[in-house]
Design an enzyme around this catalytic site. Structure first.
Site, PDB file in Angstrom:
ATOM      1  CG  ASN A  10       5.398  -9.988  -5.512  1.00  0.00           C
ATOM      2  OD1 ASN A  10       6.360 -10.767  -5.573  1.00  0.00           O
ATOM      3  ND2 ASN A  10       5.150  -9.094  -6.459  1.00  0.00           N
ATOM      4  CE  LYS A  12       7.089  -6.261  -5.765  1.00  0.00           C
ATOM      5  NZ  LYS A  12       6.938  -4.850  -6.089  1.00  0.00           N
ATOM      6  CG  HIS A  95       4.179  -7.662 -10.574  1.00  0.00           C
ATOM      7  ND1 HIS A  95       5.091  -6.641 -10.696  1.00  0.00           N
ATOM      8  CD2 HIS A  95       3.639  -7.530  -9.337  1.00  0.00           C
ATOM      9  CE1 HIS A  95       5.095  -5.934  -9.574  1.00  0.00           C
ATOM     10  NE2 HIS A  95       4.225  -6.447  -8.743  1.00  0.00           N
ATOM     11  CD  GLU A  97       8.184  -4.982  -9.486  1.00  0.00           C
ATOM     12  OE1 GLU A  97       8.504  -6.137  -9.166  1.00  0.00           O
ATOM     13  OE2 GLU A  97       7.793  -4.126  -8.667  1.00  0.00           O
ATOM     14  CD  GLU A 167       0.312  -5.185  -7.658  1.00  0.00           C
ATOM     15  OE1 GLU A 167       0.551  -5.226  -6.445  1.00  0.00           O
ATOM     16  OE2 GLU A 167       1.077  -5.645  -8.514  1.00  0.00           O
ATOM     17  N   GLY A 173       5.923   0.282  -4.708  1.00  0.00           N
ATOM     18  CA  GLY A 173       7.249   0.507  -4.149  1.00  0.00           C
ATOM     19  C   GLY A 173       7.596   1.973  -3.971  1.00  0.00           C
ATOM     20  CB  SER A 213       2.678   1.970  -1.238  1.00  0.00           C
ATOM     21  OG  SER A 213       3.787   2.154  -2.101  1.00  0.00           O
TER      22      SER A 213
HETATM   23  P1  PGA Z   1       4.672  -2.685  -2.897  1.00  0.00           P
HETATM   24  O1  PGA Z   1       4.559  -3.763  -4.108  1.00  0.00           O
HETATM   25  O2  PGA Z   1       3.744  -3.162  -1.821  1.00  0.00           O
HETATM   26  O3  PGA Z   1       6.126  -2.747  -2.485  1.00  0.00           O
HETATM   27  O4  PGA Z   1       4.282  -1.376  -3.453  1.00  0.00           O
HETATM   28  C1  PGA Z   1       3.328  -4.284  -4.496  1.00  0.00           C
HETATM   29  C2  PGA Z   1       3.505  -5.231  -5.651  1.00  0.00           C
HETATM   30  O5  PGA Z   1       4.310  -4.954  -6.543  1.00  0.00           O
HETATM   31  O6  PGA Z   1       2.868  -6.307  -5.717  1.00  0.00           O
END
Ligand code: PGA
Length: 250
Positions: A10, A12, A95, A97, A167, A173, A213
């Site tokens: 992803n 982003k 997601h 976010e 997640e 992140g 992560s």
């Molecule tokens: P990350 O993000 O690997 O940077 O923690 C995962 C995601 O949001 O899909």
């Protein structure tokens, strides 16, 4: 295990077209012949560029979101028809976010899920709890309600085109990963929920990715767990040096 590992990147809100093309070319080259299932999900403006590079390879093309309607007066939105038109095969929905920063709620996400499935897109439905929910012992309950509501009225045949991504929001992140044991426990619970909603066969077959992560040094231990079938990777998907070792874990 009969389920195929599915590793998704992803991207982003990162990269220009030139940067996206460079990364996509590196991934095509370096993942040639690699054995798992792969996806990249670039920003909308990059999709067409990346589509031309991954077409006909073992890397699927994804989008990170889409509108809940096919077309019409929806300023700032991107439609399923537009995504299909440029070759998108998979869409990430719900997601964290989107849920927490842009206030997307379960019934909206459910509408998107239906529209994507109606048009033959694969859906990666993301679920996961906040830190305070985990600390309050609510992780299972939160994920269950996101799944029950996100999949409302999705039929058993349609479910075959759905992937779940667990997640935990506190792991995204942040560099903090759920332990393989904690992640597997939630994955097992999600499988149980799918079994209750659909069937034991559906529960056995559904792919459940872990996200939050994921890095080359923790992927192997996570994937070794019985109920973890892949990864949704954010930060580490932005460079081939960090994504390819995850994608090629064995
Ligand atoms: P990350 O993000 O690997 O940077 O923690 C995962 C995601 O949001 O899909």
């Amino acid at each position: 295990m009969s389920r195929q590992y599915y590793i998704a990147g992803n991207w982003k809100m990162h990269k220009t077209r030139a940067e996206a093309a460079a990364l996509a070319n590196e991934l095509v080259e370096q993942l040639k012949g690699a054995s798992h299932k792969y996806l990249v999900a670039p920003s909308f403006t990059l999709i067409e560029t990346v589509a031309g590079i991954v077409k006909g390879t073992n890397i699927r093309l994804g989008a990170q979101n889409m509108a809940p309607e096919e077309q019409g007066a929806h300023t700032g939105e991107v439609s399923v028809l537009q995504l299909k038109d440029i070759g998108v095969e998979t869409v990430i929905l719900g997601h964290s976010e989107r849920r927490h920063n842009y206030l997307e709620y379960d019934s909206l996400i459910n509408k998107k899920v239906h529209l994507a499935l109606k048009h033959g897109l694969e859906v990666i439905l993301c679920v996961g709890e906040l830190l305070e929910e985990r600390e309050a012992g609510q992780a299972e309950k939160v994920c269950e309600s996101q799944i029950v509501n996100g999949l409302e009225d999705v039929s058993a045949p349609e479910l075959a085109n759905v992937v779940i991504a667990y997640e935990p929001v506190w792991a995204i992140g942040t560099g903090k990963t759920a332990t393989p044991e904690d992640a597997d426990a939630i994955h097992a619970y999600i499988r149980k929920v799918i079994g209750r909603l659909y069937s034991s066969t559906a529960a056995e077959n559904i792919i459940i990715q872990y996200g939050g992560s994921v890095k080359s040094d923790n992927v192997k231990a996570l994937m070794a767990k019985e109920n973890i079938d892949g990864a949704l990777v954010g930060g580490a998907s932005l460079k081939s040096e960090t994504f390819v070792p995850i994608a090629k874990f064995s």
